[in-house]
Design a protein around this motif. Sequence first.
Motif, PDB file in Angstrom:
ATOM      1  N   GLY A 100       0.786  -1.226   0.000  1.00 27.31           N
ATOM      2  CA  GLY A 100       0.000   0.000   0.000  1.00 27.31           C
ATOM      3  C   GLY A 100       0.820   1.280   0.000  1.00 27.31           C
ATOM      4  N   LYS A 101       2.149   1.145   0.067  1.00 27.08           N
ATOM      5  CA  LYS A 101       3.015   2.338   0.045  1.00 27.08           C
ATOM      6  C   LYS A 101       4.318   2.019  -0.686  1.00 27.08           C
ATOM      7  CE  LYS A 101       4.357   1.208   4.808  1.00 27.08           C
ATOM      8  NZ  LYS A 101       4.575   1.727   6.170  1.00 27.08           N
ATOM      9  N   LEU A 102       4.180   1.428  -1.868  1.00 29.35           N
ATOM     10  CA  LEU A 102       5.348   1.033  -2.657  1.00 29.35           C
ATOM     11  C   LEU A 102       6.252   2.206  -2.986  1.00 29.35           C
ATOM     12  CD1 LEU A 102       4.291  -1.634  -5.337  1.00 29.35           C
ATOM     13  CD2 LEU A 102       5.872  -1.898  -3.428  1.00 29.35           C
ATOM     14  N   ASP A 103       5.666   3.385  -3.078  1.00 32.72           N
ATOM     15  CA  ASP A 103       6.476   4.549  -3.416  1.00 32.72           C
ATOM     16  C   ASP A 103       7.472   4.883  -2.302  1.00 32.72           C
ATOM     17  OD1 ASP A 103       4.138   5.154  -1.889  1.00 32.72           O
ATOM     18  OD2 ASP A 103       4.513   7.286  -2.191  1.00 32.72           O
ATOM     19  N   LYS A 104       7.268   4.321  -1.111  1.00 36.56           N
ATOM     20  CA  LYS A 104       8.192   4.535   0.003  1.00 36.56           C
ATOM     21  C   LYS A 104       9.271   3.454   0.080  1.00 36.56           C
ATOM     22  CE  LYS A 104       5.527   7.911   1.418  1.00 36.56           C
ATOM     23  NZ  LYS A 104       5.919   9.329   1.189  1.00 36.56           N
ATOM     24  N   CYS A 105       9.158   2.437  -0.752  1.00 37.50           N
ATOM     25  CA  CYS A 105      10.097   1.315  -0.701  1.00 37.50           C
ATOM     26  C   CYS A 105      11.476   1.754  -1.208  1.00 37.50           C
ATOM     27  CB  CYS A 105       9.579   0.152  -1.541  1.00 37.50           C
ATOM     28  SG  CYS A 105      10.618  -1.320  -1.488  1.00 37.50           S
ATOM     29  N   PRO A 106      12.548   1.435  -0.472  1.00 38.72           N
ATOM     30  CA  PRO A 106      13.887   1.840  -0.908  1.00 38.72           C
ATOM     31  C   PRO A 106      14.467   0.966  -2.016  1.00 38.72           C
ATOM     32  CG  PRO A 106      14.047   0.638   1.148  1.00 38.72           C
ATOM     33  CD  PRO A 106      12.575   0.794   0.859  1.00 38.72           C
ATOM     34  N   LEU A 107      13.697  -0.047  -2.449  1.00 37.65           N
ATOM     35  CA  LEU A 107      14.157  -0.944  -3.519  1.00 37.65           C
ATOM     36  C   LEU A 107      13.665  -0.426  -4.868  1.00 37.65           C
ATOM     37  CD1 LEU A 107      15.510  -3.644  -4.387  1.00 37.65           C
ATOM     38  CD2 LEU A 107      13.282  -4.735  -4.032  1.00 37.65           C
ATOM     39  N   GLY A 108      14.576  -0.302  -5.821  1.00 33.97           N
ATOM     40  CA  GLY A 108      14.199   0.203  -7.140  1.00 33.97           C
ATOM     41  C   GLY A 108      14.218  -0.841  -8.238  1.00 33.97           C
ATOM     42  N   HIS A 109      15.091  -1.848  -8.113  1.00 33.08           N
ATOM     43  CA  HIS A 109      15.196  -2.909  -9.119  1.00 33.08           C
ATOM     44  C   HIS A 109      15.249  -4.259  -8.416  1.00 33.08           C
ATOM     45  CE1 HIS A 109      16.659   0.629 -11.296  1.00 33.08           C
ATOM     46  NE2 HIS A 109      16.463  -0.019 -12.441  1.00 33.08           N
ATOM     47  N   LEU A 110      14.393  -5.174  -8.851  1.00 32.35           N
ATOM     48  CA  LEU A 110      14.393  -6.535  -8.316  1.00 32.35           C
ATOM     49  C   LEU A 110      14.576  -7.495  -9.484  1.00 32.35           C
ATOM     50  CD1 LEU A 110      14.034  -8.662  -6.139  1.00 32.35           C
ATOM     51  CD2 LEU A 110      11.546  -8.401  -6.370  1.00 32.35           C
ATOM     52  N   VAL A 111      15.797  -8.045  -9.605  1.00 26.45           N
ATOM     53  CA  VAL A 111      16.129  -8.976 -10.685  1.00 26.45           C
ATOM     54  C   VAL A 111      16.160 -10.378 -10.093  1.00 26.45           C
ATOM     55  CG1 VAL A 111      17.730  -9.565 -12.521  1.00 26.45           C
ATOM     56  CG2 VAL A 111      17.510  -7.178 -11.781  1.00 26.45           C
ATOM     57  N   MET A 112      15.217 -11.198 -10.494  1.00 27.34           N
ATOM     58  CA  MET A 112      15.050 -12.539  -9.916  1.00 27.34           C
ATOM     59  C   MET A 112      15.573 -13.594 -10.881  1.00 27.34           C
ATOM     60  SD  MET A 112      11.185 -11.830  -8.473  1.00 27.34           S
ATOM     61  CE  MET A 112      10.810 -10.576  -9.718  1.00 27.34           C
ATOM     62  N   LEU A 113      16.599 -14.325 -10.458  1.00 24.99           N
ATOM     63  CA  LEU A 113      17.161 -15.408 -11.259  1.00 24.99           C
ATOM     64  C   LEU A 113      16.565 -16.735 -10.813  1.00 24.99           C
ATOM     65  CD1 LEU A 113      20.949 -14.360 -11.208  1.00 24.99           C
ATOM     66  CD2 LEU A 113      19.180 -13.701 -12.862  1.00 24.99           C
ATOM     67  N   ALA A 114      15.932 -17.447 -11.745  1.00 25.65           N
ATOM     68  CA  ALA A 114      15.314 -18.756 -11.464  1.00 25.65           C
ATOM     69  C   ALA A 114      14.494 -18.721 -10.182  1.00 25.65           C
ATOM     70  CB  ALA A 114      16.394 -19.838 -11.391  1.00 25.65           C
ATOM     71  N   PRO A 115      13.572 -17.773 -10.044  1.00 20.12           N
ATOM     72  CA  PRO A 115      12.854 -17.617  -8.776  1.00 20.12           C
ATOM     73  C   PRO A 115      11.747 -18.655  -8.605  1.00 20.12           C
ATOM     74  CG  PRO A 115      12.024 -16.047 -10.376  1.00 20.12           C
ATOM     75  CD  PRO A 115      13.169 -16.755 -11.042  1.00 20.12           C
ATOM     76  N   ALA A 116      11.600 -19.147  -7.384  1.00 20.17           N
ATOM     77  CA  ALA A 116      10.529 -20.107  -7.080  1.00 20.17           C
ATOM     78  C   ALA A 116       9.296 -19.336  -6.611  1.00 20.17           C
ATOM     79  CB  ALA A 116      11.005 -21.088  -6.021  1.00 20.17           C
ATOM     80  N   ASN A 117       8.795 -18.438  -7.445  1.00 16.04           N
ATOM     81  CA  ASN A 117       7.688 -17.572  -7.036  1.00 16.04           C
ATOM     82  C   ASN A 117       6.410 -18.333  -6.750  1.00 16.04           C
ATOM     83  OD1 ASN A 117       8.839 -14.927  -7.014  1.00 16.04           O
ATOM     84  ND2 ASN A 117       8.964 -14.997  -9.244  1.00 16.04           N
ATOM     85  N   HIS A 118       6.176 -19.434  -7.460  1.00 16.32           N
ATOM     86  CA  HIS A 118       5.011 -20.283  -7.197  1.00 16.32           C
ATOM     87  C   HIS A 118       5.445 -21.646  -6.659  1.00 16.32           C
ATOM     88  CE1 HIS A 118       2.142 -17.515  -9.151  1.00 16.32           C
ATOM     89  NE2 HIS A 118       3.124 -17.271 -10.004  1.00 16.32           N
ATOM     90  N   GLY A 119       6.667 -21.722  -6.132  1.00 17.85           N
ATOM     91  CA  GLY A 119       7.133 -22.959  -5.521  1.00 17.85           C
ATOM     92  C   GLY A 119       7.946 -23.838  -6.451  1.00 17.85           C
ATOM     93  N   SER A 120       8.302 -25.006  -5.931  1.00 15.33           N
ATOM     94  CA  SER A 120       9.086 -25.994  -6.680  1.00 15.33           C
ATOM     95  C   SER A 120       8.530 -27.378  -6.403  1.00 15.33           C
ATOM     96  CB  SER A 120      10.560 -25.940  -6.275  1.00 15.33           C
ATOM     97  OG  SER A 120      11.264 -27.060  -6.773  1.00 15.33           O
ATOM     98  N   ALA A 121       8.412 -28.181  -7.459  1.00 16.86           N
ATOM     99  CA  ALA A 121       7.897 -29.543  -7.298  1.00 16.86           C
ATOM    100  C   ALA A 121       8.807 -30.394  -6.428  1.00 16.86           C
ATOM    101  CB  ALA A 121       7.718 -30.194  -8.669  1.00 16.86           C
TER     102      ALA A 121
END
Length: 468
Positions: A100-121
């Motif tokens: 709800g306040k992403l504009d306050k987040c100090p992170l500007g770039h999120l580069v995800m390598l092989a991310p398990a965003n929905h899990g792993s079998a």
Amino acid sequence: MLLVFVHGWSVVNTDTYGGLPAALVKNASAKLDLQVTHLYLSKYVSFADEVKVDDIARGMQHAIATEVVPKLAKGERFACVTHSTGAPVVRKWIDLYYRGKLDKCPLGHLVMLAPANHGSALAQLGKGRVARMKFFADGVEPGTGVLDWLELGSDQSWELNRDWLAYDCVAARLYPFVLTGQTIDRAFYDNLNAYTDEAGSDGVVRVAAANLNYGLIRLVQTDGDLALKKDDRSVKTALGVLPGRSHSGTNIGILASVKADDDGTHPTVQWVLRCLEVGSAAAYNRLVKDLDDLTAKTQTDERKQSVKQLFIFRRTFVTNRYCMLVIRIVDDRGYNLSDYDVLFTAGPAYDPNHLPPGFFVDRQRNHLNPGKLTYYIDYDVMNDWLNKPELAGKFGVRITARPSEGFAYYTVAEHKGAFAALRRYFEPNQTLMIEVELRRRVVEGVFRLTQNLTPEDFSKQPKGSEIP
């Protein structure tokens, strides 16, 4: 630019980052001004059973607040490169502290390598079996707290991904990128576990499970039908399938194969730097297009792969495009259901026997919440089949839950739809979350009143009619 690296599961040494930090410094443009003093390597604990992803995200907040934020100039943001489980950790950190306040987040770039965003079998195999696999070179057992998050269909991943649908990161100048591979390093193949050789994955994480382009639909039972009551789609997020990259290993691993003296031609180095150079929504959208083109080329080039085995014969591996369906089954009283059957149907008669051969690749039920079921489907096979004129593009699902009789029960629920209508959600390389709400039916015999004061046996009380 300050750059923070966040590793994956069961890591106990910062050598896991290989040569990527040094290669990025070496090849970064003057615009980025990357220097060794600008790099931070995370060291989080994922091998202790008591530690959960939420705990690690809280620890990250403390580390970022004390080590990174004080070094940021006014208006400046840091960048983060994650591998594997590192992506859910950082996303959970964002959700905990900047929802709800992403504009306050100090992170500007999120580069995800092989991310398990929905899990792993692989997560469901358990800590002992996972630790014995070849890509865990140190034989370190992953903690069950992290494995529970990573299991397909976990409540924790469902909640984060459901909430993430409301995020418009780019509008808040937080630029997310997913870079993954779909090549199997045969050196890590485990003969006892086919998941390490699963088409459409990098040997650990499926492309569809990495992708942050996904959707959610809600089907609610009205009488015998399942009606679509809600649908939602994520904001377009950059996805690139890098050529020839697997999850782990110094040979073709998306992270570990990078050498410190790389000249910028390694695909991971090349595309991570391009991601870090994005500075506006327009630049982000241009890179989205470039990564879409890269993905299409990679998946075309890698569709067939011939491998020589035992110096005797050659084996051909075919990799189509795949998608995941994560189904959550509950009832209108909020109960999670554990005893049910799910059947997909097709054709004018909505017959399960009219589904294409080979469309179904895998099915896994979450062991902590049996009401979650994840299907892995060959999109290309399904798409070609349902476009046949005689099938009229019909596609549906039928759910039979138990108990199916008694004082409280469920009736068969069915959704009869068209494949064309599902294309908005049912796309290659993506995950579709499906919440199914069944109606729990109760009959009047479950509670009756009598004015007969004489002792009366009501163990065979008639069920009577269904109550509203």
